[in-house]
Write a protein that holds these residues in place. Structure first.
Motif, PDB file in Angstrom:
ATOM      1  N   PHE B 131       2.368   2.024  -4.864  1.00 26.54           N
ATOM      2  CA  PHE B 131       3.713   2.603  -4.859  1.00 26.54           C
ATOM      3  C   PHE B 131       4.788   1.633  -4.394  1.00 26.54           C
ATOM      4  CE2 PHE B 131       0.781   6.200  -4.472  1.00 26.54           C
ATOM      5  CZ  PHE B 131       1.255   7.024  -5.483  1.00 26.54           C
ATOM      6  N   GLY B 132       4.436   0.387  -4.137  1.00 21.97           N
ATOM      7  CA  GLY B 132       5.435  -0.569  -3.685  1.00 21.97           C
ATOM      8  C   GLY B 132       5.510  -0.648  -2.179  1.00 21.97           C
ATOM      9  N   ASP B 134       8.213  -0.383  -0.440  1.00 16.80           N
ATOM     10  CA  ASP B 134       9.316   0.426   0.072  1.00 16.80           C
ATOM     11  C   ASP B 134       9.275   1.773  -0.640  1.00 16.80           C
ATOM     12  OD1 ASP B 134      11.713   1.312   1.142  1.00 16.80           O
ATOM     13  OD2 ASP B 134      12.880   0.389  -0.464  1.00 16.80           O
ATOM     14  N   SER B 135       8.493   2.694  -0.071  1.00 16.23           N
ATOM     15  CA  SER B 135       8.325   3.993  -0.711  1.00 16.23           C
ATOM     16  C   SER B 135       7.822   4.978   0.333  1.00 16.23           C
ATOM     17  CB  SER B 135       7.273   3.900  -1.832  1.00 16.23           C
ATOM     18  OG  SER B 135       6.799   5.200  -2.184  1.00 16.23           O
ATOM     19  N   PRO B 136       8.197   6.246   0.204  1.00 14.89           N
ATOM     20  CA  PRO B 136       7.598   7.232   1.121  1.00 14.89           C
ATOM     21  C   PRO B 136       6.078   7.301   0.967  1.00 14.89           C
ATOM     22  CG  PRO B 136       8.974   8.294  -0.568  1.00 14.89           C
ATOM     23  CD  PRO B 136       9.202   6.818  -0.678  1.00 14.89           C
ATOM     24  N   TYR B 137       5.550   6.835  -0.161  1.00 13.09           N
ATOM     25  CA  TYR B 137       4.094   6.866  -0.393  1.00 13.09           C
ATOM     26  C   TYR B 137       3.469   5.487  -0.210  1.00 13.09           C
ATOM     27  CZ  TYR B 137       5.649  11.028  -3.020  1.00 13.09           C
ATOM     28  OH  TYR B 137       6.242  12.190  -3.421  1.00 13.09           O
ATOM     29  N   TYR B 140      -0.154   5.316   0.514  1.00 16.38           N
ATOM     30  CA  TYR B 140      -1.048   6.163  -0.278  1.00 16.38           C
ATOM     31  C   TYR B 140      -1.886   5.307  -1.234  1.00 16.38           C
ATOM     32  CZ  TYR B 140       1.389  10.426   1.284  1.00 16.38           C
ATOM     33  OH  TYR B 140       1.907  11.448   2.025  1.00 16.38           O
ATOM     34  N   GLN B 141      -3.104   5.789  -1.477  1.00 12.21           N
ATOM     35  CA  GLN B 141      -4.019   5.043  -2.344  1.00 12.21           C
ATOM     36  C   GLN B 141      -4.175   5.749  -3.688  1.00 12.21           C
ATOM     37  OE1 GLN B 141      -7.654   3.648  -0.180  1.00 12.21           O
ATOM     38  NE2 GLN B 141      -6.905   5.008   1.415  1.00 12.21           N
ATOM     39  N   VAL B 142      -4.578   4.978  -4.676  1.00 13.59           N
ATOM     40  CA  VAL B 142      -4.788   5.569  -6.002  1.00 13.59           C
ATOM     41  C   VAL B 142      -6.088   5.064  -6.615  1.00 13.59           C
ATOM     42  CG1 VAL B 142      -2.317   5.810  -6.517  1.00 13.59           C
ATOM     43  CG2 VAL B 142      -3.515   3.726  -7.213  1.00 13.59           C
ATOM     44  N   SER B 203       5.297  -2.100  -8.112  1.00 12.88           N
ATOM     45  CA  SER B 203       4.679  -0.794  -7.879  1.00 12.88           C
ATOM     46  C   SER B 203       4.013  -0.324  -9.169  1.00 12.88           C
ATOM     47  CB  SER B 203       5.764   0.197  -7.442  1.00 12.88           C
ATOM     48  OG  SER B 203       5.455   1.500  -7.890  1.00 12.88           O
ATOM     49  N   ALA B 205       2.934   2.590  -9.836  1.00  7.45           N
ATOM     50  CA  ALA B 205       3.497   3.881 -10.249  1.00  7.45           C
ATOM     51  C   ALA B 205       4.775   3.664 -11.056  1.00  7.45           C
ATOM     52  CB  ALA B 205       3.781   4.751  -9.024  1.00  7.45           C
TER      53      ALA B 205
END
Lengths: 441, 403
Positions: B131-132, B134-137, B140-142, B203, B205
């Motif tokens: 998600f980069g 700079d992100s609220p996520y 988080y993993q994918v 990112s 995403a």
């Protein structure tokens, strides 16, 4: 400081998606990309299915296909077909009747002033209208030319007509995806081949420009889209190469055999009349993540089974695990599930439909879109921005989605140096304009 | 031998799994010297199959094999106190750094963008994360599934009363890797032409949200018209649109009715198709006629093999493709005669056949010059090139920093 490709001019003869994605990336990265278009020739699936869709057609159908602005065709529908309009940002457009001697002369002048040309027409198209490789080389010796035929310029399939979905069928992708329990006729079209071909194409043009800087030499790059899609099927190809194994469809499960790994039903706020149709993806990639999932679920009795501690056991009981997890997720909000699971280290996210993208906190935080006014005053809408984040040479939307012929004045006058009189003649002889022939449906 | 377009470029590669390694594979296969730093246990892709002859082992993974051709492997525990000096030495010699560590990990080790930019002002660094930075996520993993479901167009793929369904294997990660290579190449261009080093926060995403596989169109279609893009009720049943059975498998068609003369030619001008009703514009939008057409078409398809049907479609310029299986593709002469497949000689596995060039660049060709590296195969070699003496290398080895 300038954008990475500042000063590079690219001629864009692309159609549909694969080629246009390549030129979009080059434009985003700073190249001056000039779409060369012809008001007398309708290229199907490039500025729309039809030039002039009926009001009835644009009121129905899926958003991605016929969701024109405010569900109306508008004065010039070819400038805002939803299927293609996101690929027009940062580009210039000129019109010229390439199927005429005068048009080819104008085009040769543009080639002489350009660094690269990108095209993905059916094999033989450029040759047919007399602007093939020999013509291009004569106009500009060190030109970098990227051609993106579906199956290459030789061999028995070279003239096969194809969209991304067909070449993926040929490469084996279609038989490797979709529901394992349903007939292959249920498999939906996808166009991942367009994605990778576009990205590789932009990479190739930049690489060839580097070669040109070092040697002074241009070249003709051939990107057969089918071959370019090979990397997406790497595991299946290597399994056959190593073991003679022909893999089957795995649906949403892991190609590496990690378990659990699937979609599960969920809910979301404002489910509305569609009854939900919300899904959460969950992937457990190791034993720690399994412990995380157990914690997130409140460590139910069934999940404490020692056999499930190791991936092998979970894989054996994948169906059973799926049923249990689905019971747990079905009544829960998909975003809340994501935050809960991710806080326990488990990869998970809602499956977003197109109505929920603009409101996602990540999309908002990273400002992935920006409002711009469409040509003809049709309205102001939020368009995708370039997706690379460069710290020193930031990218952005320098030009909103380009209308047919919008930059004729700039290109004819400033790039090609034609006089007012010459330009008046080009208008009269049907090269310059902003409307397709009225006879084109 | 003519060298690739990235000849002379050194890439410091701290990527793992699929997306990052596909990005650096493109650099390596087109001529760059890619130095891959692997953790002591190796890139996690060494731990997944398909295994050569079914036997697991760090040098036997088909996934690692495909995604790491032409690279050199240096094993380094980047958490080790002695590792920082090694990485910095490698950074001084590199033209670009590409990494896919969890956001913040390199920063915490003093090896993130701040450090890179203080070492050199002309060294770009590409960070590939879900998600980069700079992100609220950000944390988080994918997986390929999680990423494609969230940011790709998965929601509309499949049928209405079932769950959406993803692409094969790790296709969405490969899409991201190819996009990351484009960004990395642009960053390298800016460094070479303008002397600018910069951080590219890539990112995955974002690369999917912008994806050309319908997501771009579904997004703006909703913005324009408030209409969603949903899964179809069942198999596509347009006037030749979708997957059809034939004598020996399946063939896929698209929108053939838009050009009836071509369809007519493909089918050999049958009497029934000469009725004027089939030749009216928009015939493919009239449900009864579409159904009638498909009823007439199906027996024709079931009498013919997929290769025969595709040959007729090619001749008539109808959009069509047979559904080949992987074994059929390996045996297909079009691709083998064009030189699509490559073979690589590997110490442990012998001669291995794998998919070759993604594109042909005649003046500066793609090539496989080295097999994928054995774990740590080039540790000493690379360190020596960086100016580490034999005794320094020995010390790093005994301290457990390198392997």
């Amino acid at each position: 400081m300038s954008l990475p490709l500042a000063g590079i001019r690219v001629i864009d003869l692309t159609v549909v998606w694969a080629g246009t994605f390549a030129s979009t990336l080059l434009a985003d990265l700073g190249a001056e990309v000039i779409k060369v278009e012809n008001m007398h020739v309708w290229q199907p699936m490039t500025r729309g299915g039809q030039a002039r869709p009926s009001p009835a057609l644009v009121k129905a159908g899926a958003g991605w296909a016929t969701g024109y602005p405010n569900s109306e065709p508008g004065p010039r529908p070819w400038n805002y077909c939803p299927t293609f309009v996101q690929q027009y940002r940062n580009k210039h457009s000129m019109t010229v009747d390439l199927v005429s001697d005068e048009g080819r002369e104008i085009f040769a002048r543009l080639v002489a002033e350009s660094d690269a040309l990108v095209e993905n027409n059916a094999s033989g198209t450029l040759e047919k209208i007399g602007i093939g490789p020999d013509f291009l080389r004569q106009a500009r010796e060190d030109l970098v030319v990227l051609r993106m035929p579906a199956y290459g310029s030789d061999g028995p399939y070279r003239f096969a007509r194809a969209l991304g979905v067909h070449l993926e069928s040929v490469m084996g992708h279609t038989l490797l995806r979709g529901y394992p329990d349903l007939d292959p006729s249920y498999i939906t079209s996808i166009f991942s081949g367009d994605y990778v071909a576009g990205a590789h194409g932009a990479f190739a043009v930049m690489s060839a420009l580097r070669h040109r800087r070092r040697t002074g030499e241009g070249q003709l790059i051939e990107l057969a889209q089918a071959e370019c899609a090979g990397g997406m099927l790497a595991q299946a190809f290597m399994d056959f190469s190593f073991n003679g194994v022909v893999q089957g469809r795995t649906g949403n499960r892991s190609v590496d055999g990690f378990a659990p790994y699937n979609l599960y039903p969920a809910r979301s706020e404002g489910d509305g009349a569609d009854g939900g149709d919300r899904w959460i993806s969950i992937s457990v990639l190791d034993d720690d993540q399994w412990l995380g999932l157990r914690e997130a679920m409140g460590d139910p009795e069934w999940a404490r089974d020692p056999e499930l501690r190791r991936n092998e056991g979970r894989l054996t009981h994948h169906d059973e695990l799926d049923a249990r997890i689905a019971e747990w997720t079905a009544t829960r909000d998909d975003y809340e599930l994501m935050h809960l699971l991710q806080s326990h280290g488990v990869p998970a996210a809602p499956v977003l439909d197109s109505s929920r993208i603009y409101d996602d906190p990540h999309v908002e935080h990273r400002q992935l879109n920006e409002a711009h006014e469409l040509y003809d005053g049709v309205g102001t809408f939020r368009f995708n921005k370039p997706f690379f984040r460069f710290s020193e040479t930031p990218l952005g939307i320098r030009k909103p989605p380009v209308a047919l012929g919008e930059d004729n004045d700039y290109v004819y006058r400033e790039v090609l140096g034609y006089s007012d009189d010459e330009i008046a003649g080009f208008v009269e002889r049907g090269h310059i304009g902003m409307d397709y022939d009225p006879e084109i449906p | 031998m003519t060298s690739g377009p990235l000849d002379g470029v050194t890439v410091l590669d701290l990527t793992e799994h699929i997306a990052g390694p596909y990005c650096t594979k493109l650099f390596a296969d087109f001529g760059a010297d890619v130095i891959k730093i692997e953790p002591p246990g190796g890139d996690p892709s060494r731990s997944v199959g398909p295994w050569h002859q079914g036997t697991p082992g760090p040098e036997r993974s088909g996934t690692f094999f495909y995604f790491n051709t032409n690279k050199r492997s240096l094993v380094l525990d980047i958490e080790h106190p002695d590792a920082k000096a090694v990485v910095e030495r490698l950074m001084r010699r590199a033209h670009i750094v590409v990494e896919s560590q969890p956001a913040g990990r390199l920063d915490a080790l003093g090896l993130g963008w701040r450090r890179v930019s203080s070492l050199r002002d002309d060294l770009p660094m590409v960070s590939i994360t879900p998600f980069g930075h700079d992100s609220p996520y950000r944390d988080y993993q994918v997986s390929d599934l999680v990423l494609y479901g969230f940011a790709g167009e998965m929601y509309s793929i499949g049928v209405q009363d079932r769950e959406p369904v993803k692409m094969y294997g790790t296709a969405s990660l490969v899409e991201c890797g190819s996009a990351a290579a484009t960004g990395a190449m642009a960053a390298l261009t800016a460094a070479e032409l303008q002397g600018v080093g910069q951080h590219v926060d890539f990112s995955m995403a974002d690369a999917q949200f912008n994806g050309v596989d319908r997501r771009h169109a579904a997004t703006i279609g909703f913005e324009f018209a408030g209409r969603r893009s949903l899964r179809a009720p069942g198999p596509a049943a347009g006037m030749l649109a979708g997957v059809y059975p034939c004598a020996d498998g399946y063939v896929e068609f698209s929108g053939a009715a838009i050009r009836i003369p071509r369809l007519n030619e493909m089918l050999g001008s049958p009497d029934w198709l000469q009725d004027d009703k089939w030749w009216q514009p928009g015939v493919n939008l009239i449900p009864d006629l579409v159904e009638e057409f498909n009823a007439m078409f199906l027996p024709w398809a079931l009498e013919r093999g997929k290769r025969e049907i595709w040959a007729a479609a090619r001749e008539a310029k109808v959009l069509c493709g047979p559904l080949f299986s992987v074994d059929e593709l390996f045996e297909d002469s079009h691709f083998s005669d064009r030189g699509f497949w490559s073979t690589v000689e590997h110490d442990e596995l012998g001669e291995v056949k794998l998919p070759g060039r993604p594109l042909i660049m005649p003046a500066s060709p793609w090539s496989i010059r080295r097999p994928p590296p054995r774990l740590g195969q080039h540790t000493d070699e690379v360190l020596a090139e960086c100016g580490f003496s034999a005794s320094e290398i020995f010390k790093l080895s005994t301290s457990g920093a390198i392997g």
